[in-house]
Design a protein around this motif. Sequence first.
Motif, short mmCIF file in Angstrom:
data_model
loop_
_atom_site.label_atom_id
_atom_site.label_comp_id
_atom_site.label_asym_id
_atom_site.label_seq_id
_atom_site.Cartn_x
_atom_site.Cartn_y
_atom_site.Cartn_z
N LYS A 48 0.82 -1.20 0.00
CA LYS A 48 0.00 0.00 0.00
C LYS A 48 0.86 1.26 0.00
O LYS A 48 0.59 2.24 -0.69
N ALA A 49 1.96 1.20 0.86
CA ALA A 49 2.86 2.36 0.93
C ALA A 49 3.54 2.58 -0.42
O ALA A 49 3.69 3.74 -0.87
N LYS A 54 3.78 5.88 -5.46
CA LYS A 54 3.63 6.02 -6.92
C LYS A 54 2.54 7.03 -7.29
O LYS A 54 2.62 7.71 -8.33
N THR A 55 1.54 7.15 -6.47
CA THR A 55 0.45 8.09 -6.75
C THR A 55 0.75 9.48 -6.25
O THR A 55 -0.11 10.38 -6.34
N GLY A 56 1.90 9.66 -5.65
CA GLY A 56 2.31 11.00 -5.22
C GLY A 56 1.79 11.35 -3.84
O GLY A 56 1.55 12.55 -3.58
N LYS A 57 1.60 10.37 -2.98
CA LYS A 57 1.15 10.64 -1.61
C LYS A 57 2.20 10.08 -0.62
O LYS A 57 2.00 9.07 0.05
N PRO A 58 3.34 10.72 -0.52
CA PRO A 58 4.42 10.20 0.33
C PRO A 58 4.11 10.26 1.82
O PRO A 58 4.57 9.43 2.59
N ASP A 59 3.32 11.27 2.24
CA ASP A 59 3.04 11.37 3.68
C ASP A 59 2.22 10.18 4.17
O ASP A 59 2.49 9.60 5.23
N GLU A 60 1.23 9.82 3.38
CA GLU A 60 0.42 8.66 3.77
C GLU A 60 1.24 7.38 3.66
O GLU A 60 1.09 6.46 4.48
N ALA A 61 2.12 7.31 2.65
CA ALA A 61 2.98 6.12 2.51
C ALA A 61 3.92 5.97 3.70
O ALA A 61 4.20 4.85 4.18
#
Length: 363
Positions: A48-49, A54-61
């Motif tokens: 998931k991370a 890849k989708t451009g959401k590093p904080d959530e990853a």
Amino acid sequence: MKRSFIIPTLLILLLSVQIINADVQSQNSVLHQHSIEIERCINNGIRKADSLVKTGKPDEALTYYKSSLKSKDSLYNLITNSQMEEILSLYNMDKLILQREQRHSMFHQTCLYISVIIILALLLSNIHIYRSRKRLQKNEKEIRRLTSIAEEANEIKSHFLTNMSYNIRILLNNVVGFSQLMTEDGNLNEKEKREYSGIIQSNSAELIQLVNNVLDLSRLEANMMKFQLQNCNVQEWCNELPYLVQMRSEGYIHLVLQADVDNAIIYTDVSRFTQIISSMLLYPVECKKPRRIGMQLVYNQEKQEINFRIDNSPLADSAFASQKEAILQKINLLFFEHFNGSYRVENCENNPIIFFTYPALIT
């Protein structure tokens, strides 16, 4: 008793080991399933991370990464704890196995000790039986030897009594016969009376001497002879002996005496000692034949004894062999043995020699 106690103990240990193995296996299976689930959650979190990156959401990853790392740490701790518990279980199992082997070894050692004790007891018993058998055989052999000696002694005594009875009967018959002749025959002249009287006196004296010798022999054999003991200077005694022998033999015995005794002293019955020595120097029967006798005395200071040697002794001469002579020889032997001396007779080239010893006092 010990064996009946050890067997249940071993069974309990085996059951305990089996139970521990079962618990360990069940725990391992539960832990393995839990680990698989945690590892699956970690893998899902990382995927998931990666998708969020890849989708451009590093904080959530980053949140998923941290959660996955935290889950991985807990997984490692769980595995570590599981391994520690497994090691502890294996340790306890090895400990139980060691205790079982120790009890096993103790049982074998006990059996070994008991076996050794039984073997030693049997060995000692066999040794005791062997020694007892040897002792019995030795005692039996000694009894046979003593029985043989006793039978021989009885035979000798019977022969001795037979000869003594014969000799005494002859002397008594002579005394009684000539006494009757003197009392019943009134036609005897003075010469015949004197002749018969001399025969009676000589036979009576010989009979008395024979009886006295037999009594002395019996007392010596029974160790009941009484002695008048006193100190005797051997040199002074030797100075008187030749004259005594010449007087008692009426000059027919010529004694050549050599004495090397210094100032030796003996403790003895002088009268009896002189009588014993005289019996070796005088004729045992009436004899008018001249005879030369050699006698030597040597003082042995090392052994503290007087060594005697008599050459050409009438008592040891086979020409005078008789029952009376045998009695005198036996009396002499017992006399010297009584005073811790020795006595023996030898015949060397028709020369009868008597050797004997007598202990001397320390001067």
